[in-house]
Enzyme design. Sequence first.
Site, PDB file in Angstrom:
ATOM      1  N   ALA A  32       0.905  -1.260  -0.344  1.00 28.20           N
ATOM      2  CA  ALA A  32      -0.197  -0.064   0.100  1.00 28.20           C
ATOM      3  C   ALA A  32       0.746   1.299   0.015  1.00 28.20           C
ATOM      4  O   ALA A  32       0.240   2.409  -0.339  1.00 28.20           O
ATOM      5  CB  ALA A  32      -0.800  -0.009   1.250  1.00 28.20           C
ATOM      6  N   ARG A 110       8.715  -7.214 -18.355  1.00 27.41           N
ATOM      7  CA  ARG A 110       7.888  -7.582 -17.112  1.00 27.41           C
ATOM      8  C   ARG A 110       8.423  -8.815 -16.397  1.00 27.41           C
ATOM      9  O   ARG A 110       8.544  -9.042 -15.329  1.00 27.41           O
ATOM     10  CB  ARG A 110       6.399  -7.709 -17.321  1.00 27.41           C
ATOM     11  CG  ARG A 110       5.771  -6.534 -17.659  1.00 27.41           C
ATOM     12  CD  ARG A 110       4.332  -6.707 -17.762  1.00 27.41           C
ATOM     13  NE  ARG A 110       3.541  -5.573 -17.861  1.00 27.41           N
ATOM     14  CZ  ARG A 110       3.307  -4.999 -19.248  1.00 27.41           C
ATOM     15  NH1 ARG A 110       3.848  -5.492 -20.437  1.00 27.41           N
ATOM     16  NH2 ARG A 110       2.562  -3.836 -19.427  1.00 27.41           N
ATOM     17  N   ASN A 117       9.673 -10.255  -7.772  1.00 29.29           N
ATOM     18  CA  ASN A 117       8.267 -10.210  -7.413  1.00 29.29           C
ATOM     19  C   ASN A 117       7.675 -11.563  -7.157  1.00 29.29           C
ATOM     20  O   ASN A 117       6.765 -11.680  -6.462  1.00 29.29           O
ATOM     21  CB  ASN A 117       7.648  -9.564  -8.743  1.00 29.29           C
ATOM     22  CG  ASN A 117       7.889  -7.932  -8.576  1.00 29.29           C
ATOM     23  OD1 ASN A 117       8.637  -7.525  -7.575  1.00 29.29           O
ATOM     24  ND2 ASN A 117       7.299  -7.236  -9.530  1.00 29.29           N
ATOM     25  N   ALA A 141       0.669  -7.393  -9.137  1.00 27.79           N
ATOM     26  CA  ALA A 141       2.335  -7.721  -9.206  1.00 27.79           C
ATOM     27  C   ALA A 141       2.720  -8.606 -10.496  1.00 27.79           C
ATOM     28  O   ALA A 141       2.200  -9.388 -10.645  1.00 27.79           O
ATOM     29  CB  ALA A 141       2.769  -8.224  -7.944  1.00 27.79           C
ATOM     30  N   ASN A 142       3.554  -7.764 -11.178  1.00 24.59           N
ATOM     31  CA  ASN A 142       3.999  -8.321 -12.231  1.00 24.59           C
ATOM     32  C   ASN A 142       5.086  -9.356 -12.268  1.00 24.59           C
ATOM     33  O   ASN A 142       5.868  -9.291 -11.137  1.00 24.59           O
ATOM     34  CB  ASN A 142       4.388  -7.155 -13.410  1.00 24.59           C
ATOM     35  CG  ASN A 142       3.171  -6.679 -14.174  1.00 24.59           C
ATOM     36  OD1 ASN A 142       2.623  -7.661 -14.812  1.00 24.59           O
ATOM     37  ND2 ASN A 142       3.166  -5.564 -14.577  1.00 24.59           N
ATOM     38  N   ASP A 173      -5.041  -2.799 -19.510  1.00 26.10           N
ATOM     39  CA  ASP A 173      -4.898  -3.074 -21.267  1.00 26.10           C
ATOM     40  C   ASP A 173      -6.229  -2.906 -21.311  1.00 26.10           C
ATOM     41  O   ASP A 173      -6.565  -2.320 -22.663  1.00 26.10           O
ATOM     42  CB  ASP A 173      -4.769  -4.756 -21.226  1.00 26.10           C
ATOM     43  CG  ASP A 173      -3.221  -4.923 -20.847  1.00 26.10           C
ATOM     44  OD1 ASP A 173      -2.247  -4.267 -20.767  1.00 26.10           O
ATOM     45  OD2 ASP A 173      -3.036  -6.427 -20.430  1.00 26.10           O
ATOM     46  N   HIS A 200      -0.654 -10.615 -20.014  1.00 28.96           N
ATOM     47  CA  HIS A 200      -0.626  -9.225 -19.465  1.00 28.96           C
ATOM     48  C   HIS A 200       0.775  -8.900 -19.596  1.00 28.96           C
ATOM     49  O   HIS A 200       1.559  -8.258 -18.912  1.00 28.96           O
ATOM     50  CB  HIS A 200      -0.989  -8.942 -18.200  1.00 28.96           C
ATOM     51  CG  HIS A 200      -0.829  -7.550 -17.581  1.00 28.96           C
ATOM     52  ND1 HIS A 200      -1.653  -6.751 -18.135  1.00 28.96           N
ATOM     53  CD2 HIS A 200      -0.272  -7.230 -16.640  1.00 28.96           C
ATOM     54  CE1 HIS A 200      -1.148  -5.513 -17.545  1.00 28.96           C
ATOM     55  NE2 HIS A 200      -0.293  -5.636 -16.616  1.00 28.96           N
TER      56      HIS A 200
END
Length: 338
Positions: A32, A110, A117, A141-142, A173, A200
Amino acid sequence: MLLARLSGPAAALRRGIATSAQSNAKVAVLGASGGIGQPLSLLLKNSPLVSNLNLYDIAHTPGVAADLSHIETRANVKGFLGSEQLPDCLKGCEVVVIPAGVPRKPGMTRDDLFNTNATIVANLTTACAKHCPEAMICIIANPVNSTIPITSEIFKKHGVYNPNRIFGVTTLDIVRANTFVAELKGLDPARVNVPVIGGHAGKTIIPLISQCTPKVEFPQDQLETLTGRIQEAGTEVVKAKAGAGSATLSMAYAGARFVFSVLDAMNGKEGVIECSFVRSEETECPYFSTPLLLGKNGIEKNLGIGKISPYEEKMIAEAVAELKASIKKGEEFAKSMK
Protein backbone atom coordinates in the site's frame (compact mmCIF):
# COMPACT_ATOMS: atom_id res chain seq x y z
CA MET A 1 -23.14 -10.01 -26.85
CA LEU A 2 -23.13 -9.88 -23.05
CA LEU A 3 -20.34 -7.31 -23.03
CA ALA A 4 -22.65 -4.74 -24.56
CA ARG A 5 -24.80 -4.90 -21.42
CA LEU A 6 -22.16 -2.99 -19.49
CA SER A 7 -23.20 0.60 -18.99
CA GLY A 8 -19.78 1.71 -20.19
CA PRO A 9 -16.44 0.50 -18.87
CA ALA A 10 -15.91 3.39 -16.47
CA ALA A 11 -19.30 2.78 -14.83
CA ALA A 12 -17.87 0.64 -12.05
CA LEU A 13 -15.32 3.28 -11.12
CA ARG A 14 -17.89 6.06 -11.15
CA ARG A 15 -20.19 3.94 -8.98
CA GLY A 16 -17.32 3.06 -6.68
CA ILE A 17 -16.56 6.71 -6.08
CA ALA A 18 -19.71 8.69 -6.57
CA THR A 19 -22.90 6.85 -5.69
CA SER A 20 -24.76 5.89 -2.61
CA ALA A 21 -24.38 2.14 -3.28
CA GLN A 22 -23.15 0.82 0.05
CA SER A 23 -21.66 -2.42 1.20
CA ASN A 24 -19.63 -3.45 4.20
CA ALA A 25 -16.63 -4.83 2.43
CA LYS A 26 -13.32 -5.30 4.18
CA VAL A 27 -10.52 -4.79 1.67
CA ALA A 28 -6.76 -5.19 2.13
CA VAL A 29 -4.08 -3.60 -0.05
CA LEU A 30 -0.73 -5.40 0.17
CA GLY A 31 2.01 -3.08 -1.01
CA ALA A 32 0.00 0.00 0.00
CA SER A 33 2.95 2.39 0.35
CA GLY A 34 4.22 1.98 -3.21
CA GLY A 35 3.66 3.88 -6.43
CA ILE A 36 0.48 1.95 -7.26
CA GLY A 37 -0.51 1.18 -3.67
CA GLN A 38 -0.95 4.77 -2.51
CA PRO A 39 -3.23 6.08 -5.29
CA LEU A 40 -5.09 2.73 -5.31
CA SER A 41 -5.71 3.06 -1.57
CA LEU A 42 -6.93 6.62 -2.11
CA LEU A 43 -9.48 5.48 -4.71
CA LEU A 44 -10.65 2.65 -2.44
CA LYS A 45 -10.97 5.03 0.52
CA ASN A 46 -13.14 7.25 -1.65
CA SER A 47 -15.63 4.45 -2.29
CA PRO A 48 -18.88 3.83 -0.39
CA LEU A 49 -18.47 0.15 -1.31
CA VAL A 50 -15.59 -0.16 1.21
CA SER A 51 -16.21 -0.12 4.98
CA ASN A 52 -12.78 -1.24 6.17
CA LEU A 53 -9.50 -0.62 4.38
CA ASN A 54 -6.42 -2.41 5.69
CA LEU A 55 -3.10 -1.19 4.32
CA TYR A 56 0.00 -3.39 4.50
CA ASP A 57 3.59 -2.82 3.48
CA ILE A 58 7.14 -3.25 4.78
CA ALA A 59 7.54 0.54 5.22
CA HIS A 60 5.52 3.77 5.63
CA THR A 61 2.05 2.26 6.12
CA PRO A 62 1.36 4.01 9.45
CA GLY A 63 1.84 7.34 7.69
CA VAL A 64 -0.17 6.44 4.59
CA ALA A 65 -3.00 5.14 6.80
CA ALA A 66 -2.95 8.24 9.04
CA ASP A 67 -3.09 10.49 5.97
CA LEU A 68 -5.97 8.60 4.30
CA SER A 69 -7.88 8.29 7.59
CA HIS A 70 -8.59 12.05 7.55
CA ILE A 71 -10.67 11.79 4.36
CA GLU A 72 -14.39 12.35 4.99
CA THR A 73 -15.61 8.97 3.74
CA ARG A 74 -16.79 6.08 5.86
CA ALA A 75 -14.06 3.52 5.18
CA ASN A 76 -12.13 2.83 8.36
CA VAL A 77 -8.41 2.81 7.52
CA LYS A 78 -5.74 0.87 9.41
CA GLY A 79 -2.05 0.52 8.65
CA PHE A 80 -0.04 -2.67 9.18
CA LEU A 81 3.75 -2.74 9.06
CA GLY A 82 6.02 -5.73 8.49
CA SER A 83 5.37 -9.45 8.18
CA GLU A 84 4.47 -9.95 11.85
CA GLN A 85 1.42 -7.66 11.36
CA LEU A 86 0.31 -9.28 8.09
CA PRO A 87 -1.96 -11.94 9.70
CA ASP A 88 -3.96 -9.23 11.54
CA CYS A 89 -4.20 -7.21 8.34
CA LEU A 90 -5.77 -10.14 6.46
CA LYS A 91 -8.19 -11.57 9.04
CA GLY A 92 -11.77 -11.18 7.87
CA CYS A 93 -10.87 -9.57 4.53
CA GLU A 94 -13.20 -10.30 1.63
CA VAL A 95 -11.01 -8.78 -1.08
CA VAL A 96 -7.21 -8.60 -1.14
CA VAL A 97 -5.43 -6.51 -3.79
CA ILE A 98 -1.71 -7.06 -4.28
CA PRO A 99 0.21 -4.28 -6.07
CA ALA A 100 3.37 -5.14 -4.10
CA GLY A 101 6.70 -5.66 -5.83
CA VAL A 102 9.30 -3.72 -7.77
CA PRO A 103 8.47 -1.67 -10.89
CA ARG A 104 10.13 -1.85 -14.29
CA LYS A 105 12.98 0.41 -15.29
CA PRO A 106 13.76 1.35 -18.93
CA GLY A 107 15.02 -1.65 -20.90
CA MET A 108 13.35 -4.17 -18.58
CA THR A 109 10.61 -6.58 -19.59
CA ARG A 110 7.94 -7.60 -17.09
CA ASP A 111 9.66 -10.97 -16.95
CA ASP A 112 12.86 -9.30 -15.67
CA LEU A 113 10.89 -8.61 -12.48
CA PHE A 114 10.30 -12.32 -11.96
CA ASN A 115 12.96 -13.19 -9.37
CA THR A 116 12.09 -10.37 -6.98
CA ASN A 117 8.33 -10.25 -7.43
CA ALA A 118 7.77 -14.01 -7.53
CA THR A 119 9.12 -14.29 -3.98
CA ILE A 120 7.10 -11.30 -2.76
CA VAL A 121 3.86 -12.65 -4.26
CA ALA A 122 4.51 -16.17 -2.95
CA ASN A 123 5.04 -14.87 0.60
CA LEU A 124 2.00 -12.59 0.55
CA THR A 125 -0.33 -15.19 -0.98
CA THR A 126 0.89 -17.79 1.53
CA ALA A 127 -0.36 -15.43 4.25
CA CYS A 128 -3.67 -15.01 2.36
CA ALA A 129 -4.09 -18.79 2.08
CA LYS A 130 -3.60 -19.06 5.86
CA HIS A 131 -5.55 -16.05 7.11
CA CYS A 132 -8.26 -15.24 4.51
CA PRO A 133 -8.54 -18.34 2.30
CA GLU A 134 -11.99 -17.37 0.98
CA ALA A 135 -11.11 -13.80 -0.05
CA MET A 136 -11.10 -12.63 -3.65
CA ILE A 137 -7.39 -12.32 -4.51
CA CYS A 138 -6.59 -9.64 -7.10
CA ILE A 139 -2.96 -9.72 -8.25
CA ILE A 140 -1.46 -6.62 -9.86
CA ALA A 141 2.21 -7.55 -9.23
CA ASN A 142 4.02 -8.34 -12.48
CA PRO A 143 4.71 -10.56 -14.31
CA VAL A 144 0.99 -11.40 -13.98
CA ASN A 145 1.42 -14.25 -16.51
CA SER A 146 3.55 -15.97 -13.83
CA THR A 147 2.29 -14.51 -10.52
CA ILE A 148 -1.21 -15.93 -11.02
CA PRO A 149 0.08 -19.51 -11.49
CA ILE A 150 2.27 -18.93 -8.39
CA THR A 151 -0.78 -17.81 -6.37
CA SER A 152 -2.81 -20.83 -7.54
CA GLU A 153 -0.04 -23.29 -6.59
CA ILE A 154 0.36 -21.69 -3.14
CA PHE A 155 -3.39 -21.97 -2.49
CA LYS A 156 -3.30 -25.61 -3.67
CA LYS A 157 -0.44 -26.35 -1.24
CA HIS A 158 -2.62 -25.10 1.61
CA GLY A 159 -5.68 -27.04 0.40
CA VAL A 160 -7.77 -23.89 -0.09
CA TYR A 161 -7.58 -23.37 -3.86
CA ASN A 162 -10.65 -21.95 -5.56
CA PRO A 163 -9.96 -20.86 -9.17
CA ASN A 164 -13.06 -18.66 -9.15
CA ARG A 165 -11.49 -16.33 -6.57
CA ILE A 166 -7.99 -15.72 -7.96
CA PHE A 167 -7.67 -12.92 -10.51
CA GLY A 168 -4.80 -11.43 -12.49
CA VAL A 169 -5.70 -7.77 -12.92
CA THR A 170 -5.30 -7.01 -16.63
CA THR A 171 -7.82 -4.15 -16.53
CA LEU A 172 -5.22 -1.55 -17.50
CA ASP A 173 -4.96 -3.19 -20.94
CA ILE A 174 -8.71 -2.69 -21.41
CA VAL A 175 -8.56 0.88 -20.09
CA ARG A 176 -5.73 1.70 -22.51
CA ALA A 177 -7.49 0.05 -25.45
CA ASN A 178 -10.67 2.03 -24.70
CA THR A 179 -8.70 5.29 -24.45
CA PHE A 180 -6.65 4.79 -27.62
CA VAL A 181 -9.65 3.69 -29.71
CA ALA A 182 -11.67 6.66 -28.42
CA GLU A 183 -8.83 9.06 -29.32
CA LEU A 184 -8.60 7.71 -32.86
CA LYS A 185 -12.36 7.80 -33.44
CA GLY A 186 -13.26 10.97 -31.51
CA LEU A 187 -15.44 9.04 -29.05
CA ASP A 188 -16.03 9.44 -25.31
CA PRO A 189 -13.65 6.81 -23.81
CA ALA A 190 -16.11 6.13 -20.97
CA ARG A 191 -18.51 4.76 -23.61
CA VAL A 192 -15.99 2.53 -25.40
CA ASN A 193 -15.46 -1.10 -24.42
CA VAL A 194 -12.72 -3.21 -26.01
CA PRO A 195 -12.29 -6.72 -24.59
CA VAL A 196 -8.60 -7.61 -24.22
CA ILE A 197 -7.76 -11.29 -23.88
CA GLY A 198 -4.69 -13.52 -23.51
CA GLY A 199 -2.09 -12.43 -20.99
CA HIS A 200 -0.57 -9.25 -19.58
CA ALA A 201 2.77 -8.79 -21.34
CA GLY A 202 3.77 -7.73 -24.84
CA LYS A 203 2.35 -9.89 -27.59
CA THR A 204 0.26 -11.95 -25.14
CA ILE A 205 -1.97 -8.83 -24.81
CA ILE A 206 -4.65 -9.36 -27.48
CA PRO A 207 -7.15 -6.52 -27.96
CA LEU A 208 -10.32 -7.70 -29.70
CA ILE A 209 -11.03 -4.54 -31.68
CA SER A 210 -13.54 -6.56 -33.75
CA GLN A 211 -15.69 -6.88 -30.60
CA CYS A 212 -15.47 -3.22 -29.60
CA THR A 213 -18.68 -1.50 -28.58
CA PRO A 214 -19.59 0.76 -30.28
CA LYS A 215 -18.47 -1.00 -33.46
CA VAL A 216 -15.32 0.53 -34.96
CA GLU A 217 -13.27 -0.28 -38.04
CA PHE A 218 -9.66 0.52 -38.94
CA PRO A 219 -7.57 -0.16 -42.05
CA GLN A 220 -5.17 -3.08 -41.40
CA ASP A 221 -2.05 -0.91 -41.08
CA GLN A 222 -3.74 1.38 -38.54
CA LEU A 223 -5.13 -1.65 -36.69
CA GLU A 224 -1.63 -3.12 -36.39
CA THR A 225 -0.19 0.18 -35.12
CA LEU A 226 -3.04 0.52 -32.59
CA THR A 227 -2.61 -3.07 -31.42
CA GLY A 228 1.14 -2.57 -31.02
CA ARG A 229 0.56 0.60 -29.00
CA ILE A 230 -1.86 -1.19 -26.64
CA GLN A 231 0.64 -4.04 -26.22
CA GLU A 232 3.57 -1.72 -25.54
CA ALA A 233 1.71 1.03 -23.65
CA GLY A 234 3.37 0.05 -20.39
CA THR A 235 6.79 0.48 -21.97
CA GLU A 236 5.64 3.86 -23.32
CA VAL A 237 5.12 5.01 -19.70
CA VAL A 238 8.34 3.38 -18.43
CA LYS A 239 10.29 5.30 -21.09
CA ALA A 240 8.48 8.58 -20.42
CA LYS A 241 9.20 8.27 -16.68
CA ALA A 242 12.88 7.81 -17.59
CA GLY A 243 13.87 5.55 -14.72
CA ALA A 244 11.38 6.91 -12.18
CA GLY A 245 9.12 3.86 -12.41
CA SER A 246 6.30 2.41 -14.46
CA ALA A 247 2.56 3.05 -14.81
CA THR A 248 1.24 3.77 -11.32
CA LEU A 249 -1.66 6.21 -11.58
CA SER A 250 -3.41 4.56 -14.54
CA MET A 251 -2.73 1.17 -12.91
CA ALA A 252 -4.28 2.39 -9.64
CA TYR A 253 -7.36 3.54 -11.59
CA ALA A 254 -7.61 0.19 -13.39
CA GLY A 255 -7.07 -1.77 -10.15
CA ALA A 256 -9.81 0.22 -8.42
CA ARG A 257 -12.16 -0.30 -11.36
CA PHE A 258 -11.61 -4.06 -11.13
CA VAL A 259 -12.09 -4.15 -7.32
CA PHE A 260 -15.30 -2.10 -7.59
CA SER A 261 -16.63 -4.56 -10.19
CA VAL A 262 -15.79 -7.50 -7.89
CA LEU A 263 -17.53 -5.75 -4.97
CA ASP A 264 -20.57 -4.82 -7.08
CA ALA A 265 -20.93 -8.48 -8.11
CA MET A 266 -20.46 -9.70 -4.52
CA ASN A 267 -23.27 -7.32 -3.54
CA GLY A 268 -25.60 -9.03 -6.02
CA LYS A 269 -25.39 -6.61 -8.95
CA GLU A 270 -26.11 -8.51 -12.15
CA GLY A 271 -24.32 -8.34 -15.49
CA VAL A 272 -20.92 -7.29 -14.11
CA ILE A 273 -18.30 -8.26 -16.70
CA GLU A 274 -14.54 -7.76 -16.56
CA CYS A 275 -11.64 -9.40 -18.38
CA SER A 276 -9.09 -11.03 -16.09
CA PHE A 277 -6.20 -13.52 -16.28
CA VAL A 278 -7.56 -16.65 -14.60
CA ARG A 279 -7.48 -20.45 -14.62
CA SER A 280 -9.12 -21.29 -17.93
CA GLU A 281 -10.16 -24.00 -20.35
CA GLU A 282 -10.85 -21.62 -23.22
CA THR A 283 -7.54 -22.36 -24.98
CA GLU A 284 -4.64 -24.82 -24.63
CA CYS A 285 -3.11 -22.43 -22.05
CA PRO A 286 -4.05 -23.36 -18.48
CA TYR A 287 -4.47 -19.65 -17.69
CA PHE A 288 -5.95 -17.11 -20.07
CA SER A 289 -7.75 -13.79 -19.85
CA THR A 290 -11.26 -13.54 -21.31
CA PRO A 291 -14.42 -11.62 -20.38
CA LEU A 292 -15.84 -13.04 -17.13
CA LEU A 293 -19.30 -12.68 -15.66
CA LEU A 294 -18.68 -11.94 -11.98
CA GLY A 295 -20.97 -13.00 -9.16
CA LYS A 296 -21.22 -13.36 -5.40
CA ASN A 297 -18.55 -16.06 -5.36
CA GLY A 298 -16.13 -14.63 -7.90
CA ILE A 299 -16.29 -15.98 -11.43
CA GLU A 300 -19.86 -16.94 -12.22
CA LYS A 301 -19.22 -17.76 -15.87
CA ASN A 302 -16.30 -17.55 -18.25
CA LEU A 303 -17.77 -15.90 -21.35
CA GLY A 304 -14.92 -17.15 -23.52
CA ILE A 305 -13.35 -15.61 -26.59
CA GLY A 306 -16.41 -15.25 -28.80
CA LYS A 307 -16.33 -14.49 -32.52
CA ILE A 308 -13.01 -12.99 -33.61
CA SER A 309 -11.25 -11.88 -36.77
CA PRO A 310 -8.54 -13.88 -38.58
CA TYR A 311 -5.99 -11.24 -37.43
CA GLU A 312 -7.03 -11.80 -33.79
CA GLU A 313 -6.89 -15.59 -34.28
CA LYS A 314 -3.34 -15.22 -35.56
CA MET A 315 -2.38 -13.14 -32.49
CA ILE A 316 -3.71 -15.84 -30.16
CA ALA A 317 -1.73 -18.52 -32.02
CA GLU A 318 1.44 -16.41 -31.74
CA ALA A 319 0.93 -15.74 -28.01
CA VAL A 320 0.46 -19.33 -26.85
CA ALA A 321 4.13 -20.38 -26.62
CA GLU A 322 5.17 -17.33 -24.58
CA LEU A 323 2.12 -17.61 -22.31
CA LYS A 324 2.70 -21.31 -21.66
CA ALA A 325 6.37 -20.66 -20.81
CA SER A 326 5.49 -17.86 -18.35
CA ILE A 327 2.83 -20.01 -16.72
CA LYS A 328 5.21 -22.97 -16.40
CA LYS A 329 7.90 -20.72 -14.91
CA GLY A 330 5.45 -19.56 -12.23
CA GLU A 331 4.21 -23.05 -11.43
CA GLU A 332 7.74 -24.44 -11.14
CA PHE A 333 8.81 -21.57 -8.90
CA ALA A 334 5.90 -22.21 -6.51
CA LYS A 335 6.50 -25.96 -6.48
CA SER A 336 10.20 -25.49 -5.69
CA MET A 337 9.44 -23.32 -2.65
CA LYS A 338 9.99 -24.89 0.73
